[in-house]
Design a protein around this motif. Structure first.
Motif, PDB file in Angstrom:
ATOM      1  N   HIS A  44      -4.752  -8.992 -10.078  1.00  0.00           N
ATOM      2  CA  HIS A  44      -4.741  -7.570 -10.425  1.00  0.00           C
ATOM      3  C   HIS A  44      -3.369  -7.119 -10.914  1.00  0.00           C
ATOM      4  O   HIS A  44      -2.795  -6.141 -10.429  1.00  0.00           O
ATOM      5  CB  HIS A  44      -5.195  -6.719  -9.241  1.00  0.00           C
ATOM      6  N   ASN A  45      -2.850  -7.854 -11.880  1.00  0.00           N
ATOM      7  CA  ASN A  45      -1.625  -7.475 -12.575  1.00  0.00           C
ATOM      8  C   ASN A  45      -1.888  -7.564 -14.075  1.00  0.00           C
ATOM      9  O   ASN A  45      -3.045  -7.527 -14.506  1.00  0.00           O
ATOM     10  CB  ASN A  45      -0.461  -8.373 -12.146  1.00  0.00           C
ATOM     11  N   GLU A  46      -0.846  -7.695 -14.861  1.00  0.00           N
ATOM     12  CA  GLU A  46      -0.973  -7.840 -16.313  1.00  0.00           C
ATOM     13  C   GLU A  46      -0.230  -9.087 -16.773  1.00  0.00           C
ATOM     14  O   GLU A  46       0.390  -9.110 -17.844  1.00  0.00           O
ATOM     15  CB  GLU A  46      -0.445  -6.579 -17.007  1.00  0.00           C
ATOM     16  N   LEU A  47      -0.302 -10.133 -15.957  1.00  0.00           N
ATOM     17  CA  LEU A  47       0.376 -11.387 -16.280  1.00  0.00           C
ATOM     18  C   LEU A  47      -0.308 -12.054 -17.463  1.00  0.00           C
ATOM     19  O   LEU A  47      -1.526 -11.973 -17.621  1.00  0.00           O
ATOM     20  CB  LEU A  47       0.371 -12.313 -15.067  1.00  0.00           C
ATOM     21  N   SER A  48       0.476 -12.731 -18.294  1.00  0.00           N
ATOM     22  CA  SER A  48      -0.059 -13.327 -19.509  1.00  0.00           C
ATOM     23  C   SER A  48       0.500 -14.736 -19.709  1.00  0.00           C
ATOM     24  O   SER A  48       1.295 -15.225 -18.900  1.00  0.00           O
ATOM     25  CB  SER A  48       0.280 -12.445 -20.719  1.00  0.00           C
TER      26      SER A  48
ATOM     27  N   SER B 150       2.140  -5.884  -2.198  1.00  0.00           N
ATOM     28  CA  SER B 150       0.882  -5.586  -2.882  1.00  0.00           C
ATOM     29  C   SER B 150       0.551  -4.100  -2.843  1.00  0.00           C
ATOM     30  O   SER B 150       1.073  -3.351  -2.021  1.00  0.00           O
ATOM     31  CB  SER B 150      -0.254  -6.394  -2.262  1.00  0.00           C
ATOM     32  N   PHE B 151      -0.338  -3.702  -3.756  1.00  0.00           N
ATOM     33  CA  PHE B 151      -0.822  -2.317  -3.834  1.00  0.00           C
ATOM     34  C   PHE B 151       0.325  -1.322  -4.002  1.00  0.00           C
ATOM     35  O   PHE B 151       0.520  -0.412  -3.212  1.00  0.00           O
ATOM     36  CB  PHE B 151      -1.656  -1.964  -2.601  1.00  0.00           C
TER      37      PHE B 151
ATOM     38  N   TRP C 177       0.817  -1.209   0.000  1.00  0.00           N
ATOM     39  CA  TRP C 177       0.000   0.000   0.000  1.00  0.00           C
ATOM     40  C   TRP C 177       0.858   1.270   0.000  1.00  0.00           C
ATOM     41  O   TRP C 177       0.619   2.214   0.752  1.00  0.00           O
ATOM     42  CB  TRP C 177      -0.966   0.019   1.183  1.00  0.00           C
ATOM     43  N   ASN C 178       1.877   1.288  -0.841  1.00  0.00           N
ATOM     44  CA  ASN C 178       2.685   2.477  -1.027  1.00  0.00           C
ATOM     45  C   ASN C 178       2.607   2.877  -2.499  1.00  0.00           C
ATOM     46  O   ASN C 178       1.686   2.467  -3.199  1.00  0.00           O
ATOM     47  CB  ASN C 178       4.127   2.209  -0.594  1.00  0.00           C
ATOM     48  N   ASN C 179       3.562   3.642  -2.962  1.00  0.00           N
ATOM     49  CA  ASN C 179       3.646   3.985  -4.391  1.00  0.00           C
ATOM     50  C   ASN C 179       5.014   3.629  -4.941  1.00  0.00           C
ATOM     51  O   ASN C 179       5.613   4.381  -5.715  1.00  0.00           O
ATOM     52  CB  ASN C 179       3.340   5.471  -4.600  1.00  0.00           C
ATOM     53  N   LEU C 180       5.496   2.472  -4.542  1.00  0.00           N
ATOM     54  CA  LEU C 180       6.794   2.009  -5.016  1.00  0.00           C
ATOM     55  C   LEU C 180       6.716   1.662  -6.496  1.00  0.00           C
ATOM     56  O   LEU C 180       5.680   1.211  -6.996  1.00  0.00           O
ATOM     57  CB  LEU C 180       7.239   0.790  -4.218  1.00  0.00           C
TER      58      LEU C 180
ATOM     59  N   ARG D  13      -2.087  -6.475  -7.117  1.00  0.00           N
ATOM     60  CA  ARG D  13      -2.346  -5.036  -7.250  1.00  0.00           C
ATOM     61  C   ARG D  13      -1.086  -4.258  -7.601  1.00  0.00           C
ATOM     62  O   ARG D  13      -0.737  -3.267  -6.975  1.00  0.00           O
ATOM     63  CB  ARG D  13      -2.953  -4.478  -5.961  1.00  0.00           C
ATOM     64  N   ASN D  14      -0.397  -4.740  -8.636  1.00  0.00           N
ATOM     65  CA  ASN D  14       0.737  -4.035  -9.204  1.00  0.00           C
ATOM     66  C   ASN D  14       0.543  -3.957 -10.714  1.00  0.00           C
ATOM     67  O   ASN D  14      -0.586  -4.059 -11.199  1.00  0.00           O
ATOM     68  CB  ASN D  14       2.048  -4.730  -8.822  1.00  0.00           C
TER      69      ASN D  14
END
Length: 332
Positions: free
Chosen positions: A203-207, A153-154, A130-133, A178-179
């Motif tokens: 909640h990622n863009e894994l494919s 996460s997040f 829950w940061n903005n790393l 959530r990344n």
């Protein structure tokens, strides 16, 4: 007692008690204290760290815990403060006995996961959620062999998941959800050493396809929702597994549901918004679980029995030709 002897005794007692008072007041290791004050300065001396007074024992500071006998700093936990800004100070890597590092819900904490964290060989819990790393997931995380929790996460982390994470023998929970992670789930995740972690990659863009190697793992929790995964998911299931929660919703998965053998341990199965076809297997009537198979391409009658008729329409609707209670009756 002679006056001189009495005076000497009083002086000795005074020096003794002063030395005890000093030692009690300053249990914290001086090197650790110096590092903590550097971290405070790097965070622009925020109010949440106002108790970090250089005149006080750092083992009494808010957010800091020390070992009861060695008095080395073993825990640094800073929570929910929007006044802390900038990057993670690299100096955190200079707390050699740190076991817990938690920087959580600091919305103005930016930048990468510092390479110096690789120095924390005693670290058991790393929570930077829950940061903005930003930046990539560093492969050095796989060298922190004592980790039992890794929670990133997040955040806004990008790039691929390093295969080295499977080399963490004590990892009980892995949160990368959530990344903005891309690429495939590492094949190495079918070869976790020691503990089999709760796996949160949603909640990622894994494919790509879910690796077949995951059939070797008996995950308790698998959350892969809201990615771009394709193909089958048979490797996550099996009669001999004890898996409880599987969330594969909102992917591009395409497989025959009727051919999958589900473990009796399942408590939650969410498959909504995929391209899954076939029919609902009769064996599902034997499961005590929560189910969602909506927005797929399923056909045939919903088997009667178990909990399958207790779910509302939202668990089944928007399928190709699924029918039977709680949906409408099957034609013909």
């Amino acid at each position: 007692m002679a006056p001189n002897l009495k005076l000497s005794w009083l002086l000795f007692s005074l020096i003794f008690f002063i030395s005890i008072a000093i030692s009690v007041a300053e249990l914290c290791n001086p090197a650790d204290k110096k590092v903590l004050l550097t971290i405070k300065k790097a965070f622009n001396n925020p109010y949440v760290l106002s108790s970090w007074d250089p005149k006080q024992d750092c083992c009494t500071w808010y957010s800091v815990d020390c070992h009861p006998t060695t008095h080395r700093v073993i825990s640094l936990i800073i929570l929910a403060d929007d006044k802390i800004s900038g990057q993670i100070p690299p100096d955190v890597g200079d707390l050699p006995f740190l076991q817990t590092l938690m920087l959580h819900k600091l919305p103005n904490l930016t930048g990468p996961i510092q390479p110096t964290i690789a120095n924390l060989r005693h670290l058991k819990s790393l929570d930077l959620s829950w940061n903005n790393l930003s930046g990539s997931l560093p492969s050095f995380l796989g060298s922190l062999k004592n980790l039992t929790l890794l929670n990133l996460s997040f955040n806004n982390l990008t790039g691929t998941i390093p295969s080295s994470l499977s080399q963490l023998p004590n990892l009980g929970s892995l949160h990368l959800d959530r990344n903005k992670l891309t690429g495939q789930i590492p094949d190495s995740f079918g070869y976790f050493e020691g503990e089999i972690p709760y796996l949160y990659l949603s909640h990622n863009e894994l494919s790509g396809k879910i690796p077949a190697s995951l059939s070797k793992m008996d995950f308790n929790v698998v959350s892969l929702a809201r990615n771009r995964l394709e193909g089958g998911a048979w490797m996550l299931f099996g009669a001999n597994k004890t898996t409880q929660i599987v969330d594969l919703s909102r992917n591009l998965l395409e497989f025959n549901l009727s051919e999958v053998v589900f473990p009796r341990s399942l408590t939650t199965l969410d498959l909504n918004h995929n391209k899954i076809f076939g029919s609902i297997p009769v064996a599902m009537t034997e499961l005590t679980f929560q189910l969602n198979v909506s927005y797929n391409r399923l056909c045939g009658q919903i088997p009667v029995g178990g909990r399958l008729q207790s779910f509302d329409l939202s668990s089944y609707f928007h399928n190709k030709c699924l029918c039977g209670a709680p949906l409408g009756s099957c034609k013909g």
